[in-house]
Design a protein around this motif. Structure first.
Motif, mmCIF file in Angstrom:
data_model
loop_
_atom_site.group_PDB
_atom_site.id
_atom_site.type_symbol
_atom_site.label_atom_id
_atom_site.label_comp_id
_atom_site.label_asym_id
_atom_site.label_seq_id
_atom_site.Cartn_x
_atom_site.Cartn_y
_atom_site.Cartn_z
ATOM 1 N N PHE A 136 82.751 84.889 62.574
ATOM 2 C CA PHE A 136 81.475 84.588 63.209
ATOM 3 C C PHE A 136 81.164 85.670 64.237
ATOM 4 O O PHE A 136 82.057 86.150 64.933
ATOM 5 N N CYS A 137 79.909 86.047 64.328
ATOM 6 C CA CYS A 137 79.525 87.105 65.249
ATOM 7 C C CYS A 137 78.045 86.965 65.559
ATOM 8 O O CYS A 137 77.328 86.200 64.909
ATOM 9 N N GLU A 138 77.610 87.692 66.563
ATOM 10 C CA GLU A 138 76.181 87.732 66.842
ATOM 11 C C GLU A 138 75.481 88.594 65.792
ATOM 12 O O GLU A 138 76.106 89.375 65.069
ATOM 13 N N ASP A 139 74.165 88.465 65.722
ATOM 14 C CA ASP A 139 73.406 89.274 64.774
ATOM 15 C C ASP A 139 73.369 90.738 65.207
ATOM 16 O O ASP A 139 73.322 91.642 64.380
ATOM 17 N N TYR A 140 73.424 91.000 66.496
ATOM 18 C CA TYR A 140 73.369 92.367 67.030
ATOM 19 C C TYR A 140 74.620 93.146 66.622
ATOM 20 O O TYR A 140 75.739 92.633 66.634
ATOM 21 N N ILE A 141 74.431 94.423 66.285
ATOM 22 C CA ILE A 141 75.552 95.291 65.945
ATOM 23 C C ILE A 141 75.174 96.732 66.276
ATOM 24 O O ILE A 141 74.023 97.139 66.084
ATOM 25 N N GLN A 142 76.138 97.489 66.810
ATOM 26 C CA GLN A 142 75.886 98.897 67.137
ATOM 27 C C GLN A 142 77.192 99.677 67.000
ATOM 28 O O GLN A 142 78.269 99.198 67.343
ATOM 29 N N TRP A 143 77.066 100.902 66.497
ATOM 30 C CA TRP A 143 78.199 101.817 66.412
ATOM 31 C C TRP A 143 77.657 103.227 66.640
ATOM 32 O O TRP A 143 76.809 103.717 65.889
ATOM 33 N N VAL A 144 78.110 103.846 67.719
ATOM 34 C CA VAL A 144 77.739 105.224 68.039
ATOM 35 C C VAL A 144 79.004 106.053 67.902
ATOM 36 O O VAL A 144 80.018 105.766 68.533
ATOM 37 N N LEU A 145 78.957 107.105 67.091
ATOM 38 C CA LEU A 145 80.185 107.796 66.691
ATOM 39 C C LEU A 145 80.007 109.309 66.768
ATOM 40 O O LEU A 145 78.967 109.849 66.392
ATOM 41 N N GLU A 146 81.025 109.950 67.280
ATOM 42 C CA GLU A 146 81.058 111.408 67.317
ATOM 43 C C GLU A 146 81.272 111.941 65.901
ATOM 44 O O GLU A 146 82.180 111.501 65.194
ATOM 45 N N ASP A 147 80.447 112.888 65.482
ATOM 46 C CA ASP A 147 80.508 113.375 64.094
ATOM 47 C C ASP A 147 81.533 114.500 63.978
ATOM 48 O O ASP A 147 81.195 115.674 63.843
ATOM 49 N N ARG A 148 82.805 114.105 64.023
ATOM 50 C CA ARG A 148 83.891 115.078 63.962
ATOM 51 C C ARG A 148 85.034 114.466 63.148
ATOM 52 O O ARG A 148 85.764 113.599 63.615
ATOM 53 N N PHE A 149 85.189 114.941 61.902
ATOM 54 C CA PHE A 149 86.172 114.371 60.987
ATOM 55 C C PHE A 149 86.942 115.486 60.286
ATOM 56 O O PHE A 149 86.384 116.544 59.984
ATOM 57 N N THR A 150 88.211 115.218 60.021
ATOM 58 C CA THR A 150 89.080 116.235 59.428
ATOM 59 C C THR A 150 88.775 116.466 57.955
ATOM 60 O O THR A 150 88.742 117.606 57.490
ATOM 61 N N ALA A 151 88.565 115.384 57.222
ATOM 62 C CA ALA A 151 88.449 115.476 55.765
ATOM 63 C C ALA A 151 87.273 114.672 55.245
ATOM 64 O O ALA A 151 87.378 113.939 54.271
ATOM 65 N N GLY A 152 86.129 114.821 55.906
ATOM 66 C CA GLY A 152 84.934 114.124 55.452
ATOM 67 C C GLY A 152 84.870 112.706 55.993
ATOM 68 O O GLY A 152 85.795 112.204 56.625
ATOM 69 N N ARG A 153 83.731 112.062 55.733
ATOM 70 C CA ARG A 153 83.499 110.694 56.187
ATOM 71 C C ARG A 153 82.496 110.026 55.273
ATOM 72 O O ARG A 153 81.712 110.681 54.581
ATOM 73 N N PRO A 154 82.463 108.690 55.279
ATOM 74 C CA PRO A 154 81.404 108.001 54.531
ATOM 75 C C PRO A 154 80.055 108.207 55.219
ATOM 76 O O PRO A 154 79.983 108.457 56.429
#
Length: 489
Positions: A257-275
């Motif tokens: 169960f969770c609230e409807d609100y969702i946020q993810w702020v992410l630094e765009d720095r990955f070793t071998a790609g990302r989704p």
């Protein structure tokens, strides 16, 4: 009638329950996640589920892992329903349910070597973590990684038999290097300031002690992106299982169960790609710092502000705390006078609007987030969520009376009884120490502030220490409601 959740029954679930349009058989693992709790399943897996619905990046599914005793229960429960989860997002006036399928496997819990072996697969390109704020071996008095922690010392001396999360990560990276494989990204999803740096410091600190040459290679090749994660997600109990059965017709042994609100702020720095998570709402930015400071100070700090007075007044849920005029006014005044003014600007964001949104989120009656959960682990959370605001206000010659009261309320809570005399059960990894200090502080408030691993030198700041002492005496003599009324004036 209810339907037991499984891959076999997905097409028989009620029409008001969303189900994956993608085929589970088409997914392959690209992420190994350590610490599969409710927040991970309500956040990271939800974003991946949304991405898979677009038909993209089906090679980024999740394998779960864990080293804690409770991870065995998590794995066994989820395995019994093919690792599917019913995620119920709740607003005050509505609820929606969706079954997510981003988790496809789970490494044998409690077996460090099994995790190392799984990480030998080069298709695993990200290791993500939710191991709690206290799981990074940080010395609270310095804010730096503690290489002298007994568990770290043991792993450094015998890296072939790691027992900690970071020992497992380090050994797996060592094996990748020896095999000539590309290393994986290490991505913290815990509520920590600069969580990427904190994770990097833990891996690098252990590596420097165990194998300096390996440490140099990691420093040059492995990415540790920072991220700000946000979604209020309470614990699962019989209430949540019952609602899923009665309102949605699904027999799920561990719904989220969770609230409807969702946020993810992410630094765009990955070793071998990302989704391609930016296609489903994740914000990729060059600097996460302003966002995480905003969230940790205003939201997590706000939770601490309401939690301890509510706990002392025998209030059970966060939304009930917000219905209490004193608690709600205390939150508004402390935030407005002592927290928001010292939070740095955030791109394209109004801090006042952000706080108003938080008031609404805290007041959501559907979430049933318990005050006890918000009071949990104060010894790890206070140094991250409250004390930085105190220090910043003092540095700017600003008032700290509200935050001093918030600290005194935490101390009074750790005394072990509510205002009514009801016992408060242990609610911190350091509960015995905290209770001993809180009892000493009843007659000598400085005894609490002498915990320099938590407060640093704040005991020597008269503006804070004197206000703390006055508030603590009032809390013991007159109670929480009287102290709040006095502060509110």
């Amino acid at each position: 009638m209810t339907t037991k959740l499984s891959l076999e029954t997905l097409d028989r679930l009620p029409a008001n329950v969303g189900t994956p349009a993608y085929a589970r058989a088409d997914l392959t693992a690209g992420i190994l996640h350590i610490g599969v709790g409710n927040f991970h399943r309500a956040h990271q897996e939800v974003y991946l589920d949304r991405l898979f619905e677009t038909g993209r990046d089906l090679d980024w599914a999740v394998v779960g892992a864990g080293l804690m005793p409770f991870d065995a229960k998590v794995r066994d429960t989820l395995k019994g329903q093919d690792y599917l989860a019913t995620v119920v997002a709740q607003e005050a006036e509505s609820s929606t349910a969706r079954v997510t399928g981003a988790l496809i496997d789970f490494v044998e819990p409690g077996d460090p070597q099994a995790i190392v072996d799984r990480l030998a697969d080069p298709r695993i390109r990200i290791v993500s973590l939710t191991v709690t704020e206290g799981g990074y071996f940080v010395d609270p008095s310095t804010g730096a990684f503690d290489p002298h922690h007994p568990k770290i010392v043991a792993d450094a001396a015998d890296l072939d038999n790691p027992q900690t999360v970071f020992g497992v990560i380090l050994k797996a990276l060592k094996n990748r290097r020896a095999a000539g494989e590309t290393p994986f990204t290490v991505m913290s999803c815990d509520n920590l300031p600069h969580n990427g740096k904190v994770a990097r410091d833990a891996v690098m600190g252990l590596a420097k002690a165990a194998d300096p040459e390996l440490a140099a290679w990691i420093g040059e090749t492995v990415a540790f992106p920072s991220g700000m994660v946000d979604r209020i997600t309470p614990a699962t109990g019989e209430r949540e299982r019952r609602i899923v059965r009665e309102d949605f017709g699904v027999a799920d042994d561990w719904p989220v169960f969770c609230e409807d609100y969702i946020q993810w702020v992410l630094e765009d720095r990955f070793t071998a790609g990302r989704p391609a998570l930016d296609r489903v709402g994740v914000q990729f930015v060059p600097d996460v710092g302003p966002y995480e400071t905003m969230k940790i100070r205003i939201l997590n700090g706000g939770h601490a502000v309401i939690a301890y007075p509510a706990g002392l007044m025998d209030i059970e849920f966060a939304h009930e705390a917000m219905e209490n005029d004193l608690v709600a006014a205390f939150l508004k005044k402390v935030e407005g006078d002592e927290i928001l003014p010292i939070v740095p600007p955030v791109p394209d964001t109004s801090l006042n609007d952000y706080f108003k949104l938080i008031e609404t989120r805290f007041a959501n009656p559907k979430i049933a987030d318990t005050i006890r959960r918000l009071c949990l682990d104060g010894s790890n959370r206070q140094p991250k969520f409250i004390i930085p605001s105190i220090r910043d206000n003092i540095a700017r010659d600003r008032d700290v009376s509200g935050l001093a009261l918030a600290s005194a309320l935490w101390c009074r809570y750790c005394f072990g009884t509510t205002d009514s005399g009801a016992a408060i059960e242990a609610n911190d990894p350091n509960w015995d120490r905290l209770t001993e200090r809180a009892k000493a502080a009843k007659t000598d408030p400085s005894a609490w502030l002498e915990m320099t691993d938590i407060y640093g030198t704040l005991k020597d700041e008269p503006r804070f220490a004197n206000a703390f002492a006055d508030w603590l005496r009032m809390l013991h003599d007159k109670g929480t409601a009287a102290a709040l009324k006095t502060y509110l004036g």
